[in-house]
Design a protein around this motif. Structure first.
Motif: not given
Length: 609
Positions: A476-482
Motif C-alpha cells: 500500500v503506497l497510500f489509501n484512497l478515501p473511496f
C-alpha cells in the motif's frame, strides 16, 4: 388466647428444655477432634468439593446402570476428567485432551496472523472430531469418552522423538489405544488407533471419522484467501482432486475411491490426515461464511476407516504446518501438491527451475527483494539469445516496411493478392515473419510460472522490502478515501511501477515494430488492465514484473546500439538476389495453401446478390 392457655404452653416449653439438658449425651474426645459434617462443608472449597464428588464418590447405582445401558462395555470410559497434555518442539505446540484422546489445538511457533496474533492452526473453538463405532449398544463416539495418558507434557529438540499413548481400559482384556509420535522440528504427528478385544461388541465393518474444521483467517486479503482455500485429496491411484475453491456456494462430493490423504488446504497453511493403507471412502464439503470475516471457509471430512485395520493398528498421521514445498515433499507422496504451482508445463518450470534457484539464493541472501532481482537477472541473461533474436526479427520487418507499403499500393486492397505477394517477398528476402514470435512463446512458461510462484510462496510471507511490509500480499503506497470498482481502495506502488515500465517497454517495441492502426494502441491498454488485475496481488509478483521490464528495456537499448539497420537492409537485398530463382520451402508452400484455402472459404460464405 386466654390466660390458662398461656400458662399451659409455658409449662410444656419448660418441660422440653429441662428434658434436653438432663438427658443430653456426654461429649467424647473423638467428637472434639472431628468436625461435624456441617463444619466440614463450611471449610471445603467448591473446587475440592467437586473433585471429591468426581474422584472419590462412587456413582449412585441408578446412574451407573444408566451408563451401562447406554454404553455397554464402554461404560468404563463414560466418566472421567478432561485434562490437557502439551508437547512442544521447535516449530509447533501440540495440545491433546484426555477426553477422546484427540488433538485439541496446534500453534505454529514461527508464524503469526496478518494482525500479529499467535497462529492457531486448529483449536477447540474451530475444530471438532468424532470417531464413531457401530456396536451392539448402538453408535458409540469414542471422542466423548475418557482416556488415560501415559505421558506428561514435554519439550522436544531436533533429533529427539517421543511416543505416548492414550488408553481406555474397558476390563476383561478389552481396551482402545491411541498412540501418538512426534519428532523434534517436525510438523507431522504420527497417529495409530488400535482396538484390543471387543470382537463381540463391535458389529460394524468401519469406523466413521468426522473432522469438522473452520479455516481461520490468517492473511490480510480475505477474498484472495477464500479463493485459495478448499479440501484437497489424493487417491491411492495417485490422482489429485479438490472441491472448487473459487465458488461461494456450498460444495459437496462423495468419494468412493480409496484415498491416501485429505487436507484442509489454505493459501499458506494446511491441516491434513494421511493413511498408510488408505481410507475406503469419504464425504467432503465446504461452505463460505460470507458474514464472518474471521473465518475463510468451513469444511468437513467424513472418512471411513476399516475396522479390520483397527485390530492390527490403523497407521495414520497428521500434518499441521506451512505450505512449504521443501517440507511438504517429505511428508508423503503427492502431499506437495497442496501448493498450486500452475498448469502442468508451468508447474514443472517452477519445480525444476524456479524453486531450486530460489532455495539456493535463500541460503546466502536474507533480503527477498534482492533475491527477486537476482532471479530476474539470471533468467534474463539465460533468455538473452531469444530476446536478441526476437528484436532482430522485428528490425528486419521494419527494414521491409517500404517494400510492404509498395505492395499494398500495387495490390489495391486485394487481401488475397497482398498476402501472396508478402509471402513471395519474405521468401526472396530470407525473412521468416513468425520467427520474432517464437522466442516470445518460449518465454511464456517462465512468465506464467512466476504468476503462480510468487503469490503462493510462503517464504515471502511477512518479508518486507522498501515500503512493502509483506511481499506475499499487496503493498500500500497510500489509501484512497473511496473504492474504485475492480481496483480497490488502495494504490499498490509496485503495481504502479510495473504499469509505467510496461508502457515504456511497449513504446520501445513499437519503435521497431511494423504493426499499425488499432493493434498498435492495444499494447498501451494492456498494462492499464493489468494494473487493475494486479493491484491486490502479491507485491513480490508486481516487483518481479517491474524489474523484468527494466532489464528487458535495458537489453533492447544495448542490442539497438549494436544493430545497424542500414546493414540489415543491405543484407536483405543481397538475400533477394541470391533467392531470386529459389523455389518455395515445404513450410512456405503449406502456409500459402492454408491462406488460399482461407480466402476461398470466406468467398463461399459471402451471400449471393
Amino acid at each position: 388466647m386466654d390466660r390458662n392457655q398461656m400458662i399451659g404452653l409455658g409449662l410444656i416449653a419448660a418441660l422440653l428444655i429441662t428434658y434436653a439438658i438432663v438427658f443430653k449425651p456426654p461429649v467424647t474426645e473423638e467428637d472434639l477432634a472431628t468436625p461435624t459434617t456441617t463444619e466440614q462443608a463450611a471449610v471445603t472449597t467448591p473446587q475440592e468439593e467437586a473433585s471429591q464428588e468426581e474422584t472419590n464418590t462412587p456413582l449412585p447405582e441408578a446412574i451407573a446402570t444408566d451408563y451401562t445401558d447406554k454404553y455397554g462395555v464402554f461404560a468404563a470410559g463414560a466418566q472421567g476428567e478432561a485434562t490437557d497434555l502439551t508437547i512442544e518442539n521447535e516449530v509447533a505446540k501440540f495440545t491433546f485432551s484426555s477426553k477422546g484422546g484427540i488433538i485439541k489445538s496446534v500453534e505454529l511457533k514461527d508464524f503469526k496472523t496478518w494482525d500479529g496474533r499467535p497462529l492457531m492452526l486448529i483449536d477447540e473453538a474451530s475444530t471438532s472430531q468424532s470417531l464413531t463405532l457401530q456396536t451392539v449398544k448402538g453408535n458409540i463416539n469414542i471422542a466423548d469418552l475418557y482416556f488415560k495418558a501415559s505421558q506428561n507434557g514435554t519439550n522436544l529438540v531436533k533429533g529427539d522423538s517421543l511416543q505416548f499413548k492414550y488408553t481406555m481400559d474397558l476390563g476383561s482384556g478389552n481396551s482402545i489405544e491411541q498412540i501418538y509420535s512426534i519428532a523434534g522440528g517436525s510438523y507431522v504427528v504420527g497417529y495409530e488407533i488400535k482396538i484390543n478385544g471387543l470382537n463381540s461388541t463391535i458389529i460394524g465393518d468401519q469406523m466413521n471419522f468426522v473432522w469438522a474444521h473452520q479455516m481461520k483467517r490468517y492473511e490480510k486479503n480475505l477474498s484472495d484467501s477464500r479463493i485459495k482455500s478448499t479440501i484437497k485429496w489424493y487417491t491411492l491411484a495417485e490422482d489429485l482432486d479438490d472441491l472448487k475453491a473459487s465458488s461461494n456456494d456450498i460444495q459437496q462430493e462423495q468419494l468412493t475411491e480409496p484415498l491416501k490423504w485429505l487436507s484442509f488446504d489454505q493459501k499458506f497453511f494446511n491441516a491434513g490426515i494421511i493413511s498408510e493403507k488408505g481410507f475406503s471412502g469419504a464425504l467432503v464439503s465446504t461452505e463460505v461464511p460470507v458474514q464472518d470475516t474471521t473465518i475463510v471457509k468451513t469444511g468437513e471430512m467424513r472418512l471411513a476407516i476399516p475396522v479390520a485395520d483397527l485390530y492390527s493398528g490403523s497407521q495414520l498421521k497428521y500434518y499441521f504446518g506451512p505450505n512449504n514445498y521443501r517440507i511438504l515433499k517429505k511428508v508423503t507422496p503427492g502431499y506437495k501438491e497442496n501448493i498450486y504451482l500452475g498448469y502442468k508445463m508451468v508447474s514443472w518450470v517452477n519445480k525444476l527451475i524456479i524453486i531450486p534457484l530460489f532455495q539456493f539464493l535463500e541460503m546466502y541472501i536474507s533480503s527477498y527483494g534482492v533475491i527477486i532481482m537476482i532471479i530476474v537477472l539470471i533468467i534474463k541473461l539465460a533468455l538473452f539469445p531469444l530476446t536478441r533474436k526476437s528484436y532482430l526479427s522485428m528490425a528486419k520487418m521494419k527494414a521491409l516496411k517500404p517494400e510492404l507499403d509498395e505492395l499494398k499500393e500495387k495490390t489495391g486492397g486485394d487481401q488475397q493478392k497482398m498476402q501472396q505477394e508478402q509471402m513471395k517477398l519474405y521468401r526472396e528476402m530470407g525473412v521468416n515473419p513468425i520467427s520474432g514470435c517464437i522466442p516470445m512463446v518460449l518465454q511464456m512458461p517462465i512468465l506464467f510460472a512466476m504468476f503462480f510462484f510468487f503469490p503462493n510462496s510462503i517464504e515471502l510471507r511477512g518479508e518486507s522490502f522498501l515500503w512493502a511490509t509483506d511481499l506475499s500480499t499487496y503493498d500500500v503506497l497510500f489509501n484512497l478515501p473511496f473504492t474504485i470498482p475492480f481496483y480497490g481502495s488502495h494504490v499498490s506502488g509496485f503495481t504502479l511501477l510495473m504499469t509505467v515500465s510496461t508502457i515504456l517497454y511497449t513504446w520501445s517495441n513499437n519503435q521497431v515494430s511494423t504493426v499499425q492502426g488499432p493493434m498498435k494502441s492495444i499494447g498501451y491498454f494492456m498494462p492499464i488492465i493489468f494494473m487493475f488485475v494486479l493491484n491486490s496481488y502479491s507485491s513480490g509478483l508486481s516487483f518481479y514484473y517491474f524489474v523484468s521490464n527494466i532489464i528487458t528495456f535495458g537489453q533492447q537499448a544495448i542490442i539497438r546500439r549494436f544493430v545497424d539497420e542500414d546493414k540489415i537492409r543491405a543484407t536483405l537485398h543481397e538475400n533477394k538476389k541470391k533467392n531470386a530463382n529459389k523455389g518455395k520451402s515445404k513450410f512456405q508452400q503449406r502456409l500459402e495453401d492454408a491462406m488460399k484455402a482461407g480466402q476461398e472459404a470466406k468467398k463461399q460464405q459471402k451471400p449471393k446478390k
